[in-house]
Design a protein around this motif. Structure first.
Motif, PDB file in Angstrom:
ATOM      1  N   VAL A   1       0.841  -1.204   0.000  1.00 43.18           N
ATOM      2  CA  VAL A   1       0.000   0.000   0.000  1.00 43.18           C
ATOM      3  C   VAL A   1       0.881   1.261   0.000  1.00 43.18           C
ATOM      4  CG1 VAL A   1      -1.636   1.343   1.361  1.00 43.18           C
ATOM      5  CG2 VAL A   1      -1.990  -1.113   1.066  1.00 43.18           C
ATOM      6  N   LEU A   2       1.921   1.258   0.834  1.00 45.16           N
ATOM      7  CA  LEU A   2       2.819   2.419   0.891  1.00 45.16           C
ATOM      8  C   LEU A   2       3.554   2.615  -0.429  1.00 45.16           C
ATOM      9  CD1 LEU A   2       4.367   2.035   4.461  1.00 45.16           C
ATOM     10  CD2 LEU A   2       2.406   3.413   3.754  1.00 45.16           C
ATOM     11  N   ASN A   3       3.896   1.518  -1.093  1.00 44.14           N
ATOM     12  CA  ASN A   3       4.587   1.618  -2.386  1.00 44.14           C
ATOM     13  C   ASN A   3       3.713   2.325  -3.410  1.00 44.14           C
ATOM     14  OD1 ASN A   3       6.869   0.882  -4.170  1.00 44.14           O
ATOM     15  ND2 ASN A   3       5.350  -0.426  -5.178  1.00 44.14           N
ATOM     16  N   LYS A   4       2.408   1.998  -3.426  1.00 43.97           N
ATOM     17  CA  LYS A   4       1.497   2.644  -4.362  1.00 43.97           C
ATOM     18  C   LYS A   4       1.343   4.132  -4.058  1.00 43.97           C
ATOM     19  CE  LYS A   4      -1.279  -1.365  -5.728  1.00 43.97           C
ATOM     20  NZ  LYS A   4      -0.941  -1.202  -7.162  1.00 43.97           N
ATOM     21  N   ARG A   5       1.375   4.481  -2.764  1.00 43.83           N
ATOM     22  CA  ARG A   5       1.240   5.889  -2.392  1.00 43.83           C
ATOM     23  C   ARG A   5       2.413   6.738  -2.899  1.00 43.83           C
ATOM     24  NH1 ARG A   5      -2.364   7.571   1.584  1.00 43.83           N
ATOM     25  NH2 ARG A   5      -4.248   6.312   1.351  1.00 43.83           N
ATOM     26  N   LEU A   6       3.585   6.145  -2.973  1.00 41.96           N
ATOM     27  CA  LEU A   6       4.772   6.905  -3.369  1.00 41.96           C
ATOM     28  C   LEU A   6       5.004   6.925  -4.868  1.00 41.96           C
ATOM     29  CD1 LEU A   6       7.385   5.910  -0.636  1.00 41.96           C
ATOM     30  CD2 LEU A   6       6.040   7.992  -0.794  1.00 41.96           C
ATOM     31  N   LEU A   7       4.414   5.976  -5.596  1.00 40.91           N
ATOM     32  CA  LEU A   7       4.634   5.921  -7.034  1.00 40.91           C
ATOM     33  C   LEU A   7       4.103   7.180  -7.720  1.00 40.91           C
ATOM     34  CD1 LEU A   7       3.765   2.189  -7.845  1.00 40.91           C
ATOM     35  CD2 LEU A   7       6.012   3.296  -8.035  1.00 40.91           C
ATOM     36  N   GLY A   8       4.867   7.694  -8.668  1.00 38.76           N
ATOM     37  CA  GLY A   8       4.435   8.856  -9.429  1.00 38.76           C
ATOM     38  C   GLY A   8       4.651  10.179  -8.730  1.00 38.76           C
ATOM     39  N   ARG A   9       5.371  10.193  -7.625  1.00 38.92           N
ATOM     40  CA  ARG A   9       5.636  11.448  -6.904  1.00 38.92           C
ATOM     41  C   ARG A   9       7.092  11.876  -7.110  1.00 38.92           C
ATOM     42  NH1 ARG A   9       1.572  12.741  -3.263  1.00 38.92           N
ATOM     43  NH2 ARG A   9       0.025  11.094  -2.893  1.00 38.92           N
ATOM     44  N   ASN A  10       7.529  11.871  -8.345  1.00 45.45           N
ATOM     45  CA  ASN A  10       8.898  12.283  -8.710  1.00 45.45           C
ATOM     46  C   ASN A  10       9.935  11.464  -7.954  1.00 45.45           C
ATOM     47  OD1 ASN A  10       7.860  14.206 -10.489  1.00 45.45           O
ATOM     48  ND2 ASN A  10       7.713  15.739  -8.868  1.00 45.45           N
ATOM     49  N   ASP A  11      10.742  12.110  -7.119  1.00 47.46           N
ATOM     50  CA  ASP A  11      11.820  11.406  -6.427  1.00 47.46           C
ATOM     51  C   ASP A  11      11.420  10.951  -5.031  1.00 47.46           C
ATOM     52  OD1 ASP A  11      11.569  13.914  -5.410  1.00 47.46           O
ATOM     53  OD2 ASP A  11      13.725  14.332  -5.279  1.00 47.46           O
ATOM     54  N   ALA A  12      10.111  10.778  -4.790  1.00 50.73           N
ATOM     55  CA  ALA A  12       9.634  10.337  -3.477  1.00 50.73           C
ATOM     56  C   ALA A  12       9.886   8.843  -3.320  1.00 50.73           C
ATOM     57  CB  ALA A  12       8.151  10.647  -3.317  1.00 50.73           C
ATOM     58  N   GLN A  13      10.861   8.491  -2.493  1.00 51.44           N
ATOM     59  CA  GLN A  13      11.194   7.097  -2.225  1.00 51.44           C
ATOM     60  C   GLN A  13      11.475   6.939  -0.736  1.00 51.44           C
ATOM     61  OE1 GLN A  13      14.543   6.228  -4.725  1.00 51.44           O
ATOM     62  NE2 GLN A  13      13.446   6.704  -6.620  1.00 51.44           N
ATOM     63  N   ALA A  14      11.386   5.685  -0.272  1.00 53.70           N
ATOM     64  CA  ALA A  14      11.624   5.440   1.153  1.00 53.70           C
ATOM     65  C   ALA A  14      11.994   3.982   1.361  1.00 53.70           C
ATOM     66  CB  ALA A  14      10.382   5.776   1.972  1.00 53.70           C
ATOM     67  N   THR A  15      12.914   3.749   2.291  1.00 52.39           N
ATOM     68  CA  THR A  15      13.153   2.382   2.765  1.00 52.39           C
ATOM     69  C   THR A  15      12.209   2.147   3.937  1.00 52.39           C
ATOM     70  OG1 THR A  15      14.868   3.074   4.329  1.00 52.39           O
ATOM     71  CG2 THR A  15      15.566   2.524   2.091  1.00 52.39           C
ATOM     72  N   CYS A  16      11.740   0.905   4.077  1.00 49.85           N
ATOM     73  CA  CYS A  16      10.723   0.661   5.108  1.00 49.85           C
ATOM     74  C   CYS A  16      10.682  -0.834   5.463  1.00 49.85           C
ATOM     75  CB  CYS A  16       9.348   1.117   4.601  1.00 49.85           C
ATOM     76  SG  CYS A  16       8.039   1.104   5.843  1.00 49.85           S
ATOM     77  N   LEU A  17      10.402  -1.103   6.725  1.00 58.61           N
ATOM     78  CA  LEU A  17      10.107  -2.480   7.134  1.00 58.61           C
ATOM     79  C   LEU A  17       8.870  -2.449   8.026  1.00 58.61           C
ATOM     80  CD1 LEU A  17      10.912  -3.047  10.363  1.00 58.61           C
ATOM     81  CD2 LEU A  17      13.214  -3.073   9.426  1.00 58.61           C
TER      82      LEU A  17
ATOM     83  N   MET B   1       9.737   2.945  -6.156  1.00 58.21           N
ATOM     84  CA  MET B   1      10.585   2.800  -7.332  1.00 58.21           C
ATOM     85  C   MET B   1       9.904   2.022  -8.451  1.00 58.21           C
ATOM     86  SD  MET B   1      14.385   2.154  -5.717  1.00 58.21           S
ATOM     87  CE  MET B   1      15.149   2.384  -7.321  1.00 58.21           C
ATOM     88  N   VAL B   2       9.308   0.886  -8.132  1.00 58.52           N
ATOM     89  CA  VAL B   2       8.710   0.015  -9.151  1.00 58.52           C
ATOM     90  C   VAL B   2       7.318  -0.403  -8.693  1.00 58.52           C
ATOM     91  CG1 VAL B   2       8.924  -2.154 -10.427  1.00 58.52           C
ATOM     92  CG2 VAL B   2      10.976  -0.843  -9.853  1.00 58.52           C
ATOM     93  N   ASP B   3       6.366  -0.317  -9.599  1.00 56.53           N
ATOM     94  CA  ASP B   3       5.015  -0.765  -9.286  1.00 56.53           C
ATOM     95  C   ASP B   3       4.998  -2.290  -9.157  1.00 56.53           C
ATOM     96  OD1 ASP B   3       2.330  -0.853  -8.847  1.00 56.53           O
ATOM     97  OD2 ASP B   3       1.752  -0.551 -10.954  1.00 56.53           O
ATOM     98  N   GLY B   4       4.398  -2.782  -8.100  1.00 57.07           N
ATOM     99  CA  GLY B   4       4.300  -4.221  -7.869  1.00 57.07           C
ATOM    100  C   GLY B   4       5.541  -4.845  -7.268  1.00 57.07           C
ATOM    101  N   ALA B   5       6.479  -4.011  -6.792  1.00 59.92           N
ATOM    102  CA  ALA B   5       7.700  -4.558  -6.176  1.00 59.92           C
ATOM    103  C   ALA B   5       7.339  -5.373  -4.937  1.00 59.92           C
ATOM    104  CB  ALA B   5       8.653  -3.425  -5.806  1.00 59.92           C
ATOM    105  N   GLU B   6       8.025  -6.493  -4.769  1.00 59.70           N
ATOM    106  CA  GLU B   6       7.722  -7.378  -3.648  1.00 59.70           C
ATOM    107  C   GLU B   6       8.785  -7.230  -2.566  1.00 59.70           C
ATOM    108  OE1 GLU B   6       7.402 -11.356  -5.022  1.00 59.70           O
ATOM    109  OE2 GLU B   6       5.659 -10.965  -6.303  1.00 59.70           O
ATOM    110  N   PRO B   7       8.357  -7.022  -1.314  1.00 60.00           N
ATOM    111  CA  PRO B   7       9.330  -6.958  -0.208  1.00 60.00           C
ATOM    112  C   PRO B   7       9.830  -8.355   0.145  1.00 60.00           C
ATOM    113  CG  PRO B   7       7.104  -6.736   0.655  1.00 60.00           C
ATOM    114  CD  PRO B   7       6.975  -6.788  -0.836  1.00 60.00           C
ATOM    115  N   SER B   8      10.953  -8.413   0.829  1.00 55.30           N
ATOM    116  CA  SER B   8      11.444  -9.705   1.331  1.00 55.30           C
ATOM    117  C   SER B   8      10.693 -10.038   2.621  1.00 55.30           C
ATOM    118  CB  SER B   8      12.944  -9.626   1.591  1.00 55.30           C
ATOM    119  OG  SER B   8      13.251  -8.569   2.480  1.00 55.30           O
ATOM    120  N   LEU B   9      10.357 -11.360   2.799  1.00 52.50           N
ATOM    121  CA  LEU B   9       9.533 -11.800   3.932  1.00 52.50           C
ATOM    122  C   LEU B   9      10.251 -12.878   4.725  1.00 52.50           C
ATOM    123  CD1 LEU B   9       6.102 -12.117   2.061  1.00 52.50           C
ATOM    124  CD2 LEU B   9       6.822 -10.242   3.561  1.00 52.50           C
TER     125      LEU B   9
END
Length: 698
Positions: free
Chosen positions: A566-582, A619-627
């Motif tokens: 959900v957070l990945n979708k919120r950041l997509l398309g916001r220019n250089d808006a990126q974040a690392t997260c767990l 960064m990428v739509d549909g990117a999968e986090p490590s689990l």
């Protein structure tokens, strides 16, 4: 009567003897010097302790003298040379007429302004002086204070000295300096009584003007001021006064140089007040260049600097000044489009520089008139284009900012007057002013008016800038308060869990974030921690966006994998808006489900958990986090740190690093200890730490 008659006879006899002796030693075709009587071509002077400017009548002739085949001395320097056919020149300044362009207030035009335009090289001035002096009087002469360029002084054919170096094939000389010449008594034939004597003195000046002096000098050549003849004591006083006048006349240049440096430093310091406004740097840079020009004006009066070298140096600097002023107003009005305008400005400045230099060079080397005229036209066209570009910038500024654009018009008009100063001088507009003996130029007067105008404009701009900063600081303070509100409590106790957190932003508003959300229904706990790219207010606003999304998603589902998606979708398309997260959930029985998107993995029981890498959010739509899944039992610890801990840097640019973190965890028991250690080592980024301990279930 008889006594007076006898005295008259004695004086006449002595004059007759002097004339006979003079005729015997004179070269062929030369006439003897005349006695000191009132005639149109002789200046008769009575000397005691007096001094008299030699305004004329001077005899003038272009070219150089032939040499005596016997003595090797110039014939035109000899006292008996017949100069009656030469031009007559008077060095008196006519009231109501402008002074010479490069002279003092009472200066007169040189030979190019007296019927010899474009001529450079040698020329001669001669004057016949009849002196009535006391026997004890020693005669001296103060050289002219303004002359183009160098000269040699002859008294009755004897070389007394000069200004400049005449030893080479081509003489060299700089800006005229005050000179003192003691006229040798041996060169002064005297006829008279013991109380007074009559002296016939012929002074000859052998002049040299370098062709480069013609550049920018419409009335160059020879005398601009008259030499002064008198007793040695009186002339020594004149010599000292001439040097004092030189100091006063060039003192304004030195004062302006110091003033411009001080203004430049002040403007550079204003940049510290408002780092977002580069107009202070541009104006400060222009003032520094003006300081260099003024310093050169002052220095050229003290050192021997070739005329063309001096002209080229000032032309180069002035072209940069023109470009600098255009950049000042371009930045002032918010850099109006097109963006390539700044390159066009420097291109026009380069055209101005090239055309100015070549126009002067072609006139010096006697290039065809058409070539010289073409470069002069290019010089005028380049300045016209520069001024037109400036007007266009101001018009765009008026359209965008209204009143702000109209306020700069006085400064723009003053710049235009300075840009067209050479043309104004050719229209007999005064270029030099000498209040109280201190010299000022048209450019300096313009500079004073321009500085006053800019001071008012900059004061207004600075006050507006400070007001914007005050409002921005208020916004930052409010953002900081909001960020503190949305952070969880520093110490939280839940059934089976003890949680401590510490947050230390690198600036007022940080880019790290974390949320600790207990589920009151099933007793589980959701922890989300991350780091937004960048710092400051922008990062703080992004943090607020992500925390809102975390809380919204947590109300629906506490699955760590889903929350990161959900957070990945919120950041997509916001220019250089990126974040690392767990994100991780801890069930009531201690089972942990962990999802990571590029964040520093947690430390379980003081050892980093090995996880597969994953892309950060946004960064990428549909990117999968490590689990991964694991179990926490009573006494286990779980420590989450941001990259601000790992990337802390000391004075030697050494990173805190993973190894130091692992060593620190062996002894640290609280989140505050870990954060303090990283901060003291050398904080570079936001530092956030969550220290979780599994306790017995109550």
């Amino acid at each position: 009567m008889i006594r007076s008659f006898r005295t008259l006879i004695c004086v006449s006899a002595m004059w007759a003897l002097a004339l006979v002796a003079s005729a015997k030693i004179s070269a062929p075709r030369q006439r003897p010097p005349s006695p000191p009587t009132e005639r149109d071509d002789v200046a008769v002077i009575s000397l005691g302790r007096a001094k008299v400017p030699l305004y004329g009548p001077w005899k003038f002739h272009v070219g150089d003298s032939p040499l005596d085949p016997v003595t090797g001395k110039p014939l035109w320097a000899e006292a008996g040379f017949d100069d009656s056919q030469w031009e007559t020149v008077d060095l008196r300044h006519k009231p109501g007429t402008p002074p010479s362009v490069f002279g003092s207030p009472n200066s007169v035009p040189g030979w190019t302004g007296r019927g010899h335009p474009g001529y450079a090289g040698y020329a001669w001035y001669r004057i016949h002086v009849g002196l009535i002096e006391r026997p004890e009087t020693r005669v001296a002469l103060a050289g002219p204070t303004a002359v183009d360029d160098g000269y040699q002084l002859f008294a009755n054919g004897a070389l007394m000295g000069g200004f400049g170096d005449f030893s080479g094939k081509t003489p060299t000389a700089g800006v005229t300096k005050p000179m003192f010449f003691s006229i040798s008594q041996d060169s002064l034939p005297q006829v008279g009584t013991s109380r007074t004597s009559a002296t016939s003195l012929v002074l000859a000046f052998r002049m040299w003007m370098d062709p480069t002096t013609l550049v920018g000098s419409p009335d160059a050549g020879g005398f601009h001021t008259a030499p002064v003849l008198g007793s040695e004591d009186a002339i020594w006083d004149v010599y000292k006064l001439d040097w004092l006048a030189r100091v006063l006349s060039t003192g304004s240049n030195a004062a302006f140089a110091v003033g411009f440096v001080a203004l430049a430093l002040l403007l550079f310091s204003l940049r510290l007040v408002d780092r977002s406004d580069s107009v202070y740097l541009w104006i400060g840079s222009v003032f520094l260049l003006r300081a260099v020009v003024e310093a050169l004006h002052s220095a050229v009066s003290w050192i021997n600097l070739n005329g063309i070298t001096w002209t080229w140096m000032t032309d180069v600097i002035n072209s940069f000044i023109y470009a600098g002023w255009l950049m000042v107003w371009w930045v002032w009005f918010g850099r109006p489009r097109p963006a390539w305008l700044r390159f066009a400005v420097f291109g026009l400045a380069a055209l101005n520089l090239i055309s100015t230099l070549f126009a002067g060079s072609t006139s010096v080397i006697s290039a065809p008139t058409s070539v010289t005229a073409a470069f002069y036209v290019a010089d005028v066209v380049s300045r016209l284009l520069l001024f037109s570009t400036l007007i266009w910038i101001v018009v765009q500024g008026i359209r965008r900012q209204g009143v702000e654009g109209w306020l700069v018009l006085p400064a723009v008009i003053l710049f235009g007057v300075g840009l067209w100063a050479p043309e104004l001088v050719s229209l007999n507009v005064p270029f030099f002013w000498y209040p109280f003996g201190v010299g000022f130029t048209m450019w300096q007067v313009i500079d004073v008016a321009l500085v006053v105008t800019l001071t008012l404009l900059l004061l207004r701009r600075l006050l507006r800038s400070l007001e914007r900063q005050r409002l921005m600081a208020l916004d930052v303070k409010q953002a900081q308060e909001v960020q503190q509100v949305i952070l969880p409590e520093a110490r939280l106790t839940l059934p089976g869990l003890l949680i401590e957190s510490e947050y230390r932003p690198a600036r007022e508003v940080g880019g790290d974030f974390f949320q600790i959300i207990p589920n009151r229904v099933d007793g589980s706990l959701l922890i989300v921690a991350g780091d937004v790219t960048g710092k400051g207010l922008k990062a703080g606003m992004m943090v607020s966006l992500l925390i809102g999304a975390i809380r919204t998603a947590a109300d629906v589902c506490a699955d760590p994998d889903l929350i990161l998606r959900v957070l990945n979708k919120r950041l997509l398309g916001r220019n250089d808006a990126q974040a690392t997260c767990l994100a991780l959930t801890i069930a009531r029985d201690g089972e942990v489900v962990l999802a990571n998107a590029g964040h520093v993995p947690p430390y379980r029981n003081k050892e980093m958990i090995a996880m597969e890498g994953a892309l950060p959010l946004g960064m990428v739509d549909g990117a999968e986090p490590s689990l991964m899944r694991f179990q926490l039992v009573e006494g286990d610890t779980l420590v989450l740190v941001s990259d601000g801990v790992i990337e802390a840097t000391d004075a030697n640019r050494q990173l805190f690093g993973f190894e130091r973190v692992a060593e620190l965890l062996q002894t640290a028991r609280t989140a505050a200890e870990i954060a303090s250690a990283a901060q003291e080592f050398g904080q570079e980024d936001d530092v956030s730490v969550i220290y979780l301990t599994r306790t017995a279930m109550s």
